[in-house]
Design a protein around this motif. Structure first.
Motif, PDB file in Angstrom:
ATOM      1  N   ARG A   1      19.803  -7.661  34.375  1.00 49.09           N
ATOM      2  CA  ARG A   1      18.817  -7.104  35.177  1.00 49.09           C
ATOM      3  C   ARG A   1      19.089  -6.878  36.594  1.00 49.09           C
ATOM      4  NH1 ARG A   1      13.037  -8.838  35.239  1.00 49.09           N
ATOM      5  NH2 ARG A   1      12.194  -7.318  36.829  1.00 49.09           N
ATOM      6  N   ILE A   2      19.983  -7.766  37.234  1.00 50.03           N
ATOM      7  CA  ILE A   2      20.571  -7.508  38.651  1.00 50.03           C
ATOM      8  C   ILE A   2      21.148  -6.164  38.685  1.00 50.03           C
ATOM      9  CG2 ILE A   2      22.210  -8.285  40.285  1.00 50.03           C
ATOM     10  CD1 ILE A   2      21.645 -11.369  39.287  1.00 50.03           C
ATOM     11  N   GLU A   3      22.156  -6.013  37.796  1.00 51.21           N
ATOM     12  CA  GLU A   3      22.758  -4.494  37.716  1.00 51.21           C
ATOM     13  C   GLU A   3      21.696  -3.366  37.579  1.00 51.21           C
ATOM     14  OE1 GLU A   3      27.201  -6.163  36.018  1.00 51.21           O
ATOM     15  OE2 GLU A   3      25.584  -4.929  34.543  1.00 51.21           O
ATOM     16  N   LYS A   4      20.736  -3.449  36.684  1.00 50.06           N
ATOM     17  CA  LYS A   4      19.760  -2.544  36.590  1.00 50.06           C
ATOM     18  C   LYS A   4      19.084  -2.145  38.048  1.00 50.06           C
ATOM     19  CE  LYS A   4      15.913  -1.393  33.963  1.00 50.06           C
ATOM     20  NZ  LYS A   4      14.940  -1.664  32.908  1.00 50.06           N
ATOM     21  N   LEU A   5      18.536  -3.435  38.537  1.00 49.38           N
ATOM     22  CA  LEU A   5      18.116  -3.063  39.961  1.00 49.38           C
ATOM     23  C   LEU A   5      18.927  -2.495  41.001  1.00 49.38           C
ATOM     24  CD1 LEU A   5      16.200  -6.380  39.952  1.00 49.38           C
ATOM     25  CD2 LEU A   5      15.093  -4.209  39.436  1.00 49.38           C
ATOM     26  N   ASN A   6      20.286  -3.024  40.848  1.00 47.69           N
ATOM     27  CA  ASN A   6      21.295  -2.279  41.795  1.00 47.69           C
ATOM     28  C   ASN A   6      21.389  -0.544  41.483  1.00 47.69           C
ATOM     29  OD1 ASN A   6      23.339  -5.183  42.002  1.00 47.69           O
ATOM     30  ND2 ASN A   6      21.865  -4.502  43.097  1.00 47.69           N
ATOM     31  N   ALA A   7      21.432  -0.398  40.245  1.00 40.54           N
ATOM     32  CA  ALA A   7      21.645   1.119  39.909  1.00 40.54           C
ATOM     33  C   ALA A   7      20.334   1.896  40.328  1.00 40.54           C
ATOM     34  CB  ALA A   7      21.615   0.950  38.252  1.00 40.54           C
ATOM     35  N   LEU A   8      19.182   1.307  40.411  1.00 39.05           N
ATOM     36  CA  LEU A   8      18.083   1.832  40.958  1.00 39.05           C
ATOM     37  C   LEU A   8      18.108   1.837  42.424  1.00 39.05           C
ATOM     38  CD1 LEU A   8      15.159   0.405  38.983  1.00 39.05           C
ATOM     39  CD2 LEU A   8      15.984   2.636  38.574  1.00 39.05           C
ATOM     40  N   GLY A   9      19.246   1.309  43.156  1.00 40.55           N
ATOM     41  CA  GLY A   9      19.381   1.306  44.611  1.00 40.55           C
ATOM     42  C   GLY A   9      18.854   0.249  45.262  1.00 40.55           C
ATOM     43  N   PHE A  10      18.543  -0.833  44.578  1.00 42.35           N
ATOM     44  CA  PHE A  10      17.836  -2.053  45.362  1.00 42.35           C
ATOM     45  C   PHE A  10      18.715  -3.298  45.091  1.00 42.35           C
ATOM     46  CE2 PHE A  10      14.366   0.815  44.621  1.00 42.35           C
ATOM     47  CZ  PHE A  10      13.516   0.637  45.670  1.00 42.35           C
ATOM     48  N   ASP A  11      18.519  -3.896  46.388  1.00 42.95           N
ATOM     49  CA  ASP A  11      19.157  -5.314  46.161  1.00 42.95           C
ATOM     50  C   ASP A  11      18.107  -6.514  45.781  1.00 42.95           C
ATOM     51  OD1 ASP A  11      21.631  -4.653  46.610  1.00 42.95           O
ATOM     52  OD2 ASP A  11      21.527  -4.580  48.743  1.00 42.95           O
ATOM     53  N   ILE A  12      18.686  -7.483  45.603  1.00 44.11           N
ATOM     54  CA  ILE A  12      17.811  -8.843  45.352  1.00 44.11           C
ATOM     55  C   ILE A  12      17.895 -10.010  46.489  1.00 44.11           C
ATOM     56  CG2 ILE A  12      17.225 -10.676  43.741  1.00 44.11           C
ATOM     57  CD1 ILE A  12      18.244  -8.850  41.410  1.00 44.11           C
ATOM     58  N   GLU A  13      16.793 -10.366  47.145  1.00 43.59           N
ATOM     59  CA  GLU A  13      16.727 -11.015  48.074  1.00 43.59           C
ATOM     60  C   GLU A  13      16.906 -12.547  47.404  1.00 43.59           C
ATOM     61  OE1 GLU A  13      14.901 -10.942  52.264  1.00 43.59           O
ATOM     62  OE2 GLU A  13      13.281 -12.104  50.828  1.00 43.59           O
ATOM     63  N   GLU A  14      15.807 -12.733  46.567  1.00 40.94           N
ATOM     64  CA  GLU A  14      15.666 -14.121  45.891  1.00 40.94           C
ATOM     65  C   GLU A  14      15.510 -13.741  44.326  1.00 40.94           C
ATOM     66  OE1 GLU A  14      13.171 -16.384  49.265  1.00 40.94           O
ATOM     67  OE2 GLU A  14      12.229 -16.210  47.291  1.00 40.94           O
ATOM     68  N   LEU A  15      16.061 -14.669  43.499  1.00 39.97           N
ATOM     69  CA  LEU A  15      15.805 -14.610  42.117  1.00 39.97           C
ATOM     70  C   LEU A  15      15.209 -16.002  41.678  1.00 39.97           C
ATOM     71  CD1 LEU A  15      16.034 -12.784  39.556  1.00 39.97           C
ATOM     72  CD2 LEU A  15      18.242 -13.995  39.212  1.00 39.97           C
ATOM     73  N   SER A  16      13.758 -15.891  41.256  1.00 41.88           N
ATOM     74  CA  SER A  16      13.293 -17.090  40.770  1.00 41.88           C
ATOM     75  C   SER A  16      13.573 -17.362  39.496  1.00 41.88           C
ATOM     76  CB  SER A  16      11.553 -16.929  41.148  1.00 41.88           C
ATOM     77  OG  SER A  16      11.469 -16.877  42.548  1.00 41.88           O
ATOM     78  N   MET A  17      13.968 -18.640  38.961  1.00 41.65           N
ATOM     79  CA  MET A  17      13.935 -18.530  37.648  1.00 41.65           C
ATOM     80  C   MET A  17      13.361 -19.980  36.947  1.00 41.65           C
ATOM     81  SD  MET A  17      18.169 -18.041  36.861  1.00 41.65           S
ATOM     82  CE  MET A  17      18.778 -18.912  38.154  1.00 41.65           C
ATOM     83  N   ALA A  18      12.832 -19.948  36.054  1.00 41.69           N
ATOM     84  CA  ALA A  18      12.000 -21.158  35.469  1.00 41.69           C
ATOM     85  C   ALA A  18      12.458 -21.438  34.178  1.00 41.69           C
ATOM     86  CB  ALA A  18      10.686 -21.121  36.031  1.00 41.69           C
ATOM     87  N   SER A  19      12.222 -22.693  33.547  1.00 41.65           N
ATOM     88  CA  SER A  19      12.313 -22.593  32.039  1.00 41.65           C
ATOM     89  C   SER A  19      11.207 -23.357  31.579  1.00 41.65           C
ATOM     90  CB  SER A  19      13.700 -23.835  31.786  1.00 41.65           C
ATOM     91  OG  SER A  19      13.709 -24.855  32.314  1.00 41.65           O
ATOM     92  N   ASP A  20      10.699 -23.092  30.286  1.00 43.27           N
ATOM     93  CA  ASP A  20       9.698 -23.575  29.423  1.00 43.27           C
ATOM     94  C   ASP A  20       9.824 -25.191  29.475  1.00 43.27           C
ATOM     95  OD1 ASP A  20      11.310 -24.041  27.693  1.00 43.27           O
ATOM     96  OD2 ASP A  20       9.876 -22.524  26.177  1.00 43.27           O
ATOM     97  N   GLU A  21       8.839 -25.777  28.869  1.00 42.82           N
ATOM     98  CA  GLU A  21       8.926 -27.266  28.582  1.00 42.82           C
ATOM     99  C   GLU A  21       9.864 -27.706  27.577  1.00 42.82           C
ATOM    100  OE1 GLU A  21       4.755 -28.424  27.534  1.00 42.82           O
ATOM    101  OE2 GLU A  21       4.121 -28.388  29.557  1.00 42.82           O
ATOM    102  N   SER A  22      10.171 -26.848  26.673  1.00 49.10           N
ATOM    103  CA  SER A  22      11.236 -27.037  25.710  1.00 49.10           C
ATOM    104  C   SER A  22      12.445 -26.780  26.277  1.00 49.10           C
ATOM    105  CB  SER A  22      10.863 -26.363  24.363  1.00 49.10           C
ATOM    106  OG  SER A  22      11.124 -24.834  24.530  1.00 49.10           O
ATOM    107  N   GLY A  23      12.559 -26.040  27.419  1.00 47.60           N
ATOM    108  CA  GLY A  23      13.837 -25.804  27.843  1.00 47.60           C
ATOM    109  C   GLY A  23      14.702 -24.663  27.128  1.00 47.60           C
ATOM    110  N   THR A  24      14.264 -23.933  26.142  1.00 49.24           N
ATOM    111  CA  THR A  24      14.706 -22.824  25.384  1.00 49.24           C
ATOM    112  C   THR A  24      14.810 -21.384  25.975  1.00 49.24           C
ATOM    113  OG1 THR A  24      12.665 -22.704  24.043  1.00 49.24           O
ATOM    114  CG2 THR A  24      14.375 -24.433  23.268  1.00 49.24           C
ATOM    115  N   THR A  25      13.694 -21.308  26.888  1.00 51.17           N
ATOM    116  CA  THR A  25      13.633 -19.959  27.249  1.00 51.17           C
ATOM    117  C   THR A  25      13.579 -19.945  28.866  1.00 51.17           C
ATOM    118  OG1 THR A  25      11.142 -20.183  27.319  1.00 51.17           O
ATOM    119  CG2 THR A  25      12.105 -19.143  25.311  1.00 51.17           C
ATOM    120  N   LEU A  26      14.024 -19.000  29.494  1.00 48.37           N
ATOM    121  CA  LEU A  26      14.132 -18.952  30.946  1.00 48.37           C
ATOM    122  C   LEU A  26      13.231 -17.695  31.184  1.00 48.37           C
ATOM    123  CD1 LEU A  26      17.874 -19.237  31.710  1.00 48.37           C
ATOM    124  CD2 LEU A  26      16.009 -20.736  32.429  1.00 48.37           C
ATOM    125  N   SER A  27      12.851 -17.806  32.396  1.00 45.38           N
ATOM    126  CA  SER A  27      11.960 -16.932  33.084  1.00 45.38           C
ATOM    127  C   SER A  27      12.569 -16.170  34.485  1.00 45.38           C
ATOM    128  CB  SER A  27      10.519 -16.861  33.011  1.00 45.38           C
ATOM    129  OG  SER A  27      10.004 -17.223  31.853  1.00 45.38           O
TER     130      SER A  27
END
Length: 425
Positions: free
Chosen positions: A252-278
């Motif tokens: 995802r980061i590389e895709k955004l960089n390819a579009l010409g944008f940088d990332i200031e922050e990346l929010s990450m969260a997991s669900d209650e089971s801890g099996t998925t990341l958002s």
């Protein structure tokens, strides 16, 4: 001489030499620069100011100060917009009558209004590139919290950027900066204004026989909205995936960089089971490739130009330092002094205002690729440069300064429009 008030972003004694005691329409021709211009509701003229060219717009005191402050704010955010120079007020003519205040902005070198991007007929490919550039400009401004309020091709300048166009805001008097960001309603309002205005401008071209018959103005204007939504989704949407697929963060980061944008922050969260990341990125101003190029070489280029020049730099490194760990800045300096700068110096002096150096180099690379394919051999850069100068560059129009038609007082709505285009949008 009557009192004159000048508020300038930087000291510019040359401002005092301009004929502020005359209405802008009456300024002498030797002061005026012949540059292509767009359509404006105000009187606007390009004039010489020392070694630079500036745009002078007569407007009201309130609008001049609003736009001046907004352009300064956009400048601090490094948003793609013209640079404010000064506000000139308390103007009076020789007869003592007051004259409108004026906003002075710096002319964006090598930029073109959309009507000057094409010489005769706007082709579908060119129209598509303009639309894409405008959608990207709107995304950039919205990310900075800027509501435009008068999105149109006429209020935009375009610069060539490695086969595409880079768009810049040129009229901000209806805009507003919101430090907390824009609401969805504000963004949708700008999109609707863009759709209606651009459709009208393209219908205007169509009425004047300057639009390719294959282009549907209303459909093309709608594509700005589609392009904007696609880009906005890619930049700001939340993405959810299995925890074992953490490689998708980098993707995802590389895709955004390819579009010409940088990332200031990346929010990450997991669900209650801890099996998925958002993940949800907070992107900032584009310019990933621009910044890398200027850091390595000092070359200030458009984003697409920078990407192409970096590709050539990387090829240089792969050719001369295969399988070696070498300092990136050292290689960049070599490439700059042995490849890029000799090309720039080889351009005849009388052709140097045709295109800016980064665009010349980008076009040369593509010209060499075409020659190599046609001749089924590797054509050297020196060979390609000679052919490019003779067959391409010498026949291009000058885009740095003087282009017809000469600048004059800008009039309001284009007389070629015979229909009420708002009825068909």
């Amino acid at each position: 001489m009557s009192p004159l008030s000048i508020q300038a972003a930087q000291p510019s004694p040359e401002l005092l030499e301009l004929p502020w005691e005359l209405p802008l329409e009456a300024w002498p021709e030797e002061t005026v620069a012949a540059l292509p211009k767009g359509i404006s509701r105000h009187i606007v003229r390009f004039v010489h100011l020392g070694d630079h060219i500036v745009a002078v717009k007569e407007t009201t005191e309130e609008l001049a100060r609003t736009e001046y402050d907004l352009l300064k704010g956009l400048g601090r955010l490094e948003a793609p917009a013209v640079e404010p120079v000064a506000i000139v007020s308390d103007r009076r003519g020789a007869d003592g009558q007051s004259l409108p205040p004026a906003l002075v902005t710096r002319h964006l070198k090598f930029s073109l209004p959309y009507r000057a991007v094409f010489s005769h007929t706007l082709r579908p490919q060119t129209a598509t590139r303009l639309v894409d550039a405008m959608a990207l400009l709107l995304v950039k401004l919205h990310l900075e919290g800027f509501y435009w309020g008068d999105v149109s091709l006429s209020n935009t300048l375009f610069r060539r950027d490695a086969g595409a166009f880079a768009a810049y805001l040129v009229d901000a008097e209806t805009g507003a900066l919101h430090s907390a960001g824009l609401s969805d309603g504000q963004r949708e309002s700008d999109l609707e204004i863009a759709r209606v205005n651009v459709a009208g401008e393209l219908l205007d071209l169509q009425a004047g026989g300057r639009l390719d018959p294959e282009i549907d103005p209303v459909e093309m204007a709608g594509s700005i909205v589609e392009s904007y939504r696609s880009l906005w989704e890619a930049l700001t949407s939340q993405e959810t995936f299995d925890r074992s697929e953490r490689w998708r963060i980098r993707e995802r980061i590389e895709k955004l960089n390819a579009l010409g944008f940088d990332i200031e922050e990346l929010s990450m969260a997991s669900d209650e089971s801890g099996t998925t990341l958002s993940i949800q990125p907070k992107v900032v101003d584009s310019g990933h490739h621009q910044r890398r190029l200027i850091r390595l070489t000092g070359i200030d280029a458009g984003e697409n130009q920078a990407r192409q020049l970096l590709n050539d730099l990387d090829s240089y490194r792969a050719t001369f330092y295969p399988d070696q760990v070498v300092d990136e800045e050292m290689v960049a300096h070599e490439w700059l002094t042995r490849v890029f700068e000799p090309v720039v110096r080889a351009i005849p002096r009388d052709l140097r205002t045709k295109l800016e150096p980064a665009e010349v180099f980008y076009q040369l690379l593509h010209h060499r690729a075409r020659l190599s394919k046609a001749q089924d051999r590797d054509v050297s850069l020196a060979e390609a440069l000679s052919v490019y100068i003779d067959e391409v560059l010498s026949h291009r129009r000058d885009e740095a300064t003087v282009m017809g038609p000469p600048t004059g007082a800008i009039t309001q709505p284009n007389p070629t429009v015979e229909i009420n285009w708002r009825d068909v949008v």
